[in-house]
Design a protein around this motif. Structure first.
Motif, PDB file in Angstrom:
ATOM      1  N   ASN A 134       3.599   0.357  -3.793  1.00 48.24           N
ATOM      2  CA  ASN A 134       2.957  -0.341  -4.695  1.00 48.24           C
ATOM      3  C   ASN A 134       1.541  -0.224  -4.478  1.00 48.24           C
ATOM      4  O   ASN A 134       0.609  -0.912  -4.443  1.00 48.24           O
ATOM      5  CB  ASN A 134       3.265  -1.793  -4.461  1.00 48.24           C
ATOM      6  N   TYR A 135       1.236   1.260  -4.540  1.00 47.54           N
ATOM      7  CA  TYR A 135      -0.165   1.582  -4.077  1.00 47.54           C
ATOM      8  C   TYR A 135      -1.144   1.197  -4.891  1.00 47.54           C
ATOM      9  O   TYR A 135      -2.081   0.796  -4.479  1.00 47.54           O
ATOM     10  CB  TYR A 135       0.058   3.360  -4.305  1.00 47.54           C
ATOM     11  N   GLU A 136      -1.009   1.284  -6.284  1.00 47.48           N
ATOM     12  CA  GLU A 136      -2.036   0.681  -7.267  1.00 47.48           C
ATOM     13  C   GLU A 136      -2.263  -0.904  -7.031  1.00 47.48           C
ATOM     14  O   GLU A 136      -3.447  -1.094  -7.161  1.00 47.48           O
ATOM     15  CB  GLU A 136      -1.774   0.862  -8.693  1.00 47.48           C
ATOM     16  N   GLU A 137      -1.385  -1.458  -6.843  1.00 42.33           N
ATOM     17  CA  GLU A 137      -1.308  -2.970  -6.591  1.00 42.33           C
ATOM     18  C   GLU A 137      -2.191  -3.270  -5.312  1.00 42.33           C
ATOM     19  O   GLU A 137      -3.133  -4.116  -5.391  1.00 42.33           O
ATOM     20  CB  GLU A 137      -0.135  -3.489  -6.686  1.00 42.33           C
ATOM     21  N   LYS A 138      -2.035  -2.334  -4.305  1.00 36.17           N
ATOM     22  CA  LYS A 138      -2.653  -2.777  -3.114  1.00 36.17           C
ATOM     23  C   LYS A 138      -4.095  -2.065  -3.143  1.00 36.17           C
ATOM     24  O   LYS A 138      -5.175  -2.646  -2.533  1.00 36.17           O
ATOM     25  CB  LYS A 138      -1.869  -2.147  -1.762  1.00 36.17           C
ATOM     26  N   ALA A 172      -6.050  -2.312  -5.806  1.00 36.92           N
ATOM     27  CA  ALA A 172      -6.907  -3.617  -6.250  1.00 36.92           C
ATOM     28  C   ALA A 172      -6.885  -4.650  -5.296  1.00 36.92           C
ATOM     29  O   ALA A 172      -7.852  -5.272  -5.375  1.00 36.92           O
ATOM     30  CB  ALA A 172      -5.999  -3.944  -7.599  1.00 36.92           C
ATOM     31  N   ASP A 173      -5.829  -4.737  -4.758  1.00 32.34           N
ATOM     32  CA  ASP A 173      -5.872  -5.897  -3.573  1.00 32.34           C
ATOM     33  C   ASP A 173      -6.948  -5.831  -2.708  1.00 32.34           C
ATOM     34  O   ASP A 173      -7.584  -6.884  -2.290  1.00 32.34           O
ATOM     35  CB  ASP A 173      -4.656  -6.032  -3.091  1.00 32.34           C
ATOM     36  N   CYS A 211      -9.112   1.878  -9.907  1.00 28.61           N
ATOM     37  CA  CYS A 211      -9.789   0.638  -9.612  1.00 28.61           C
ATOM     38  C   CYS A 211     -11.418   0.767 -10.474  1.00 28.61           C
ATOM     39  O   CYS A 211     -12.342   1.294  -9.700  1.00 28.61           O
ATOM     40  CB  CYS A 211     -10.093   0.149  -8.329  1.00 28.61           C
TER      41      CYS A 211
END
Length: 399
Positions: free
Chosen positions: A250-254, A256-257, A279
């Protein structure tokens, strides 16, 4: 070099602790003069300059820590008797005279001097002009403590020289000088290296990296990153660069997180092209020189790597060789990373903020050495000695 008895040195330290406590209002008042004259534009330097009640307490505690440590001088390192009958003993010995050149921090005037003195070295202190009033009062405290114990002021002296005079002194010392320790930024370190004619022990520059592996615990990674970046931005052990492995689940989500978490604690996030594309709220880094930079600010660079090997290559190319961390749940992977990273301290699942004498069990430190000779990491009491061979014979000659 006069060798002092341990009790004599410890008596000076007892005197110094009492004198600092008695003169704390005077020390803080002198420091206020320095603060009033200093521009707050450089927040990291300003933070290092402050001396308050807590900082005075820290000075006293540092002296106490050194006092209770074993005297590092005259201890046997090795001893042997040869077939020839020669008896050879290798013992610890003082360097002689150590000069430390440092910026802003008045507490170095205490910590550097107490370590050098307990290790039986004379010390020349060259503090920055921004801490002039603070350092003069602290030097007078040292001289009072030395006088109480019938010792000369020559053991601990503050050098009153401008940049031009300092350069001349480094090139042509007017007195014996055995070791110089520059403690500050790249500009100061280069100035000393270019001009000194004796041994120089490099310390102080950070530019620390952290790599997040696909096998990392993400919550653990975020916690460590935020602590390493924000706990003390003026520390040479603060985090500057984060390398995210693009194979993280879940690279993109992380990505952003992480950006959101850093933004919440007021850290400005810069990014390479890959992270910026994911991002866009980040600031795009376009100058490669920033990879070499120690930020000393609420600023961090987040970049993408395709593997641990790429991370190791980048870190060894750009870092200051101070502190580097890996976040992973795989201990074998962590050990491989730590073995291949060329830094004074390497961390597994821990903040780089622990690269500190007190935190590492060394006690008060002169500096964090990023050199490989003669010591790397915190320069504590035991590291401020060299060695000497004592050879005992009975009319021996070599044939």
């Amino acid at each position: 070099m006069q060798l002092l008895e341990t009790d004599k040195k410890n008596n000076v330290l007892d005197s110094m602790m009492r004198i600092i406590d008695q003169r704390r209002k005077e020390i803080i008042a002198a420091n206020q003069k320095d603060l009033d004259a200093f521009s707050k534009d450089d927040q990291a330097l300003y933070d290092r300059l402050v001396v308050d009640k807590a900082k005075v307490d820290d000075m006293i505690r540092a002296i106490k820590e050194v006092k209770v440590q074993e005297d590092p001088v005259g201890n046997n390192i090795a001893e042997k008797k040869l077939d020839s009958g020669l008896e050879i003993i290798n013992k610890t010995a003082p360097f002689g005279t150590i000069m430390i050149i440092y910026e802003s921090r008045p507490d170095v005037t205490i910590e550097a001097a107490v370590l050098a003195f307990k290790a039986n070295n004379k010390i020349l202190l060259k503090g920055g002009k921004e801490a002039k009033h603070s350092n003069l009062v602290l030097e007078s405290c040292w001289h009072e403590a030395l006088a109480e114990n019938d010792l000369s002021n020559d053991w601990i002296r503050l050098m009153q020289m401008d940049r031009h005079e300092t350069r001349d002194f480094l090139k042509n010392p007017t007195e014996p000088l055995d070791l110089i320790v520059p403690r500050g930024g790249e500009r100061l370190i280069n100035f000393v290296k270019e001009n000194a004619t004796c041994a120089v022990l490099i310390s102080g520059r950070g530019n620390n990296f952290l790599y997040v592996s696909p096998k990392a615990d993400w919550d653990k990674a975020k916690k460590v990153i935020i602590n390493a970046k924000t706990d003390k931005i003026s520390g040479c052990n603060a985090l500057d660069k984060v390398l995210l492995d693009k194979n993280i689940e879940n690279y993109e989500e992380k990505v952003a997180d992480l950006y959101s978490s850093l933004k919440e604690v007021n850290v400005a996030v810069w990014a390479d092209e890959s992270i910026h594309a994911l991002c866009p709220e980040t600031k795009l880094l376009t100058d490669e020189e920033a990879w070499y930079e120690e930020f000393l600010a609420m600023k961090i660079l987040v970049a993408e790597v395709s593997s641990m090997s790429e991370a190791i290559q980048k870190i060894n190319k750009y870092s200051g060789g101070h502190s580097t961390a890996i976040i992973t749940e795989d201990k074998t992977e962590a050990l491989t990373f730590m073995e291949q990273i060329d830094s004074a301290a390497v961390y597994h699942n821990a903040s780089t903020r622990f690269t500190d004498g007190g935190q590492m069990g060394v006690g008060a430190e002169l500096a964090i050495s990023t050199d490989k000779l003669h010591h790397r990491g915190p320069l504590g009491l035991k590291q401020l000695v060299t060695n000497k061979y004592y050879v005992f014979g009975d009319g021996h000659i070599r044939v």
